[in-house]
Design a protein around this motif. Structure first.
Motif, PDB file in Angstrom:
ATOM      1  N   GLY A   9       0.782  -1.225   0.000  1.00 58.43           N
ATOM      2  CA  GLY A   9       0.000   0.000   0.000  1.00 58.43           C
ATOM      3  C   GLY A   9       0.815   1.277   0.000  1.00 58.43           C
ATOM      4  N   LEU A  10       0.117   2.390  -0.213  1.00 58.95           N
ATOM      5  CA  LEU A  10       0.712   3.726  -0.170  1.00 58.95           C
ATOM      6  C   LEU A  10       0.346   4.372   1.155  1.00 58.95           C
ATOM      7  CD1 LEU A  10       2.170   5.990  -1.858  1.00 58.95           C
ATOM      8  CD2 LEU A  10      -0.112   6.796  -2.453  1.00 58.95           C
ATOM      9  N   ARG A  11       1.338   4.925   1.835  1.00 61.75           N
ATOM     10  CA  ARG A  11       1.093   5.644   3.083  1.00 61.75           C
ATOM     11  C   ARG A  11       1.656   7.047   2.976  1.00 61.75           C
ATOM     12  NH1 ARG A  11      -1.504   1.890   3.227  1.00 61.75           N
ATOM     13  NH2 ARG A  11      -1.770   0.272   4.811  1.00 61.75           N
ATOM     14  N   TRP A  12       1.071   7.933   3.770  1.00 66.02           N
ATOM     15  CA  TRP A  12       1.525   9.320   3.763  1.00 66.02           C
ATOM     16  C   TRP A  12       2.302   9.596   5.042  1.00 66.02           C
ATOM     17  CZ3 TRP A  12       1.270  12.875  -0.106  1.00 66.02           C
ATOM     18  CH2 TRP A  12       0.554  12.475  -1.238  1.00 66.02           C
ATOM     19  N   ARG A 119      -5.798  10.536   7.723  1.00 63.01           N
ATOM     20  CA  ARG A 119      -6.967  10.007   7.025  1.00 63.01           C
ATOM     21  C   ARG A 119      -7.356  10.893   5.841  1.00 63.01           C
ATOM     22  NH1 ARG A 119      -9.359   6.149   4.772  1.00 63.01           N
ATOM     23  NH2 ARG A 119     -11.625   6.089   4.855  1.00 63.01           N
ATOM     24  N   LEU A 120      -7.199  12.195   5.991  1.00 60.78           N
ATOM     25  CA  LEU A 120      -7.547  13.115   4.912  1.00 60.78           C
ATOM     26  C   LEU A 120      -6.576  12.979   3.742  1.00 60.78           C
ATOM     27  CD1 LEU A 120     -10.064  14.759   5.620  1.00 60.78           C
ATOM     28  CD2 LEU A 120      -8.718  14.345   7.673  1.00 60.78           C
ATOM     29  N   LEU A 121      -5.293  12.777   4.051  1.00 58.96           N
ATOM     30  CA  LEU A 121      -4.308  12.550   2.995  1.00 58.96           C
ATOM     31  C   LEU A 121      -4.579  11.228   2.281  1.00 58.96           C
ATOM     32  CD1 LEU A 121      -1.164  13.671   5.013  1.00 58.96           C
ATOM     33  CD2 LEU A 121      -2.057  14.834   2.993  1.00 58.96           C
ATOM     34  N   GLY A 124      -7.295  11.546  -0.223  1.00 58.78           N
ATOM     35  CA  GLY A 124      -7.079  12.468  -1.327  1.00 58.78           C
ATOM     36  C   GLY A 124      -7.851  13.764  -1.180  1.00 58.78           C
ATOM     37  N   ALA A 125      -8.136  14.177   0.067  1.00 58.56           N
ATOM     38  CA  ALA A 125      -8.871  15.429   0.287  1.00 58.56           C
ATOM     39  C   ALA A 125      -8.020  16.616  -0.142  1.00 58.56           C
ATOM     40  CB  ALA A 125      -9.251  15.560   1.764  1.00 58.56           C
ATOM     41  N   ALA A 239      -2.128  11.685  -4.763  1.00 55.67           N
ATOM     42  CA  ALA A 239      -3.230  12.112  -3.900  1.00 55.67           C
ATOM     43  C   ALA A 239      -3.972  10.873  -3.438  1.00 55.67           C
ATOM     44  CB  ALA A 239      -4.180  13.048  -4.646  1.00 55.67           C
ATOM     45  N   GLY A 240      -4.180  10.763  -2.126  1.00 57.46           N
ATOM     46  CA  GLY A 240      -4.826   9.553  -1.621  1.00 57.46           C
ATOM     47  C   GLY A 240      -3.990   8.336  -1.994  1.00 57.46           C
TER      48      GLY A 240
END
Length: 290
Positions: A9-12, A119-121, A124-125, A239-240
């Protein structure tokens, strides 16, 4: 034979997007980085399991599935999910928020206070503001109140989010306008749970974080990976769960959730050769190799 890796997965992170791999390996992603990988020849996409446990049957899953789980593992994964409303006794405080993804696309949601804006990142907010904070059930009741009173959803499909990124307003004030308007309407409502503390408007904008400023609009998105296929391009934005890659045919979005469950190897070709769904809705156009 090249070593194969499985993406988890992708994480921020505080420094930007990071691809995670089974075994703990991490690949930091920066703008301009070449992203290139292939799917093993003859490979089959298998279930990723649930809650840290491997799928005991290693069930094959469809290429277009973003969950990459068989029915049983999907059920187990959602059995302890706040998003699925299966947990009512979580003692942690929760934020209620308004998130904006593009013109006319604002949602209300909740996330654990300890997670900050992660969670917002992940969603993709493009911009957001907190509305309040309190116990889980109070946050849930507030979310339902606002959804009904303001007419905003609690979910927006990723396909809709990515399709409007090329048409975002250039000014941060314009991007935050809908959030500010809905925030004012929300705090004026009666019926908020007493245990939920309201928070003032503070719009946080993610356009720079996502690298979306000035980026060319995407021409399509990878609909699935296939055995022997290749993904290759220069990372221009993210994004997201989405990576925006510049390819010879334009910018193409790769939803990293379709990467999970596959054995991936270093690319031997520089060309994109997986099915891409074009964003233009032309009659008679079908998915095909890009």
């Amino acid at each position: 034979m090249a070593q194969a890796w499985k993406c988890s997965g992708l994480r921020w992170s505080a420094d930007g997007p990071v691809l995670l791999w089974d075994g703990g390996r991490r690949s930091a992603l920066t703008w301009g980085k070449r992203v290139a990988f292939g799917v093993a020849e003859g490979g089959v996409r298998t279930c990723v399991g649930a809650r840290g446990h491997a799928c005991p049957a290693r069930v094959a899953v469809p290429g277009r599935s973003t969950g990459a789980r068989c029915e049983e593992c999907a059920r187990l994964d959602r059995a302890h999910s706040v998003a699925a409303d299966t947990i009512a006794d979580d003692p942690r405080p929760y934020h209620v928020y308004l998130a904006w993804f593009g013109p006319g696309m604002t949602k209300v949601g909740i996330t654990a206070v300890e997670r900050g804006s992660a969670r917002l990142l992940e969603q993709g907010a493009v911009c957001f503001s907190w509305l309040g904070a309190g116990p889980l059930m109070a946050a849930r009741r507030t979310e339902e109140l606002l959804r009904a009173a303001l007419g905003v959803p609690d979910r927006i499909p990723y396909a809709e989010k990515r399709a409007v990124r090329a048409a975002l307003p250039g000014a941060a004030a314009d991007r935050g306008g809908e959030v500010a308007e809905l925030h004012a309407r929300a705090v004026a409502l009666g019926g908020w749970p007493e245990s939920l503390v309201r928070e003032p408007l503070r719009v946080v904008d993610h356009v720079e974080v996502f690298g979306l400023a000035g980026v060319s609009g995407a021409v399509g998105s990878v609909s699935e990976l296939v055995a022997g296929g290749v993904v290759s391009g220069e990372l221009v934005a993210a994004a997201g769960p989405d990576l925006h890659l510049a390819t010879g045919g334009g910018v193409v979005v790769v939803d990293t959730r379709v990467m999970s469950g596959w054995e991936l190897v270093p690319a031997v070709s520089g060309e994109l050769s997986v099915p891409v769904r074009e964003f233009k809705e032309a009659a008679g156009v079908q998915d095909g190799l890009f």
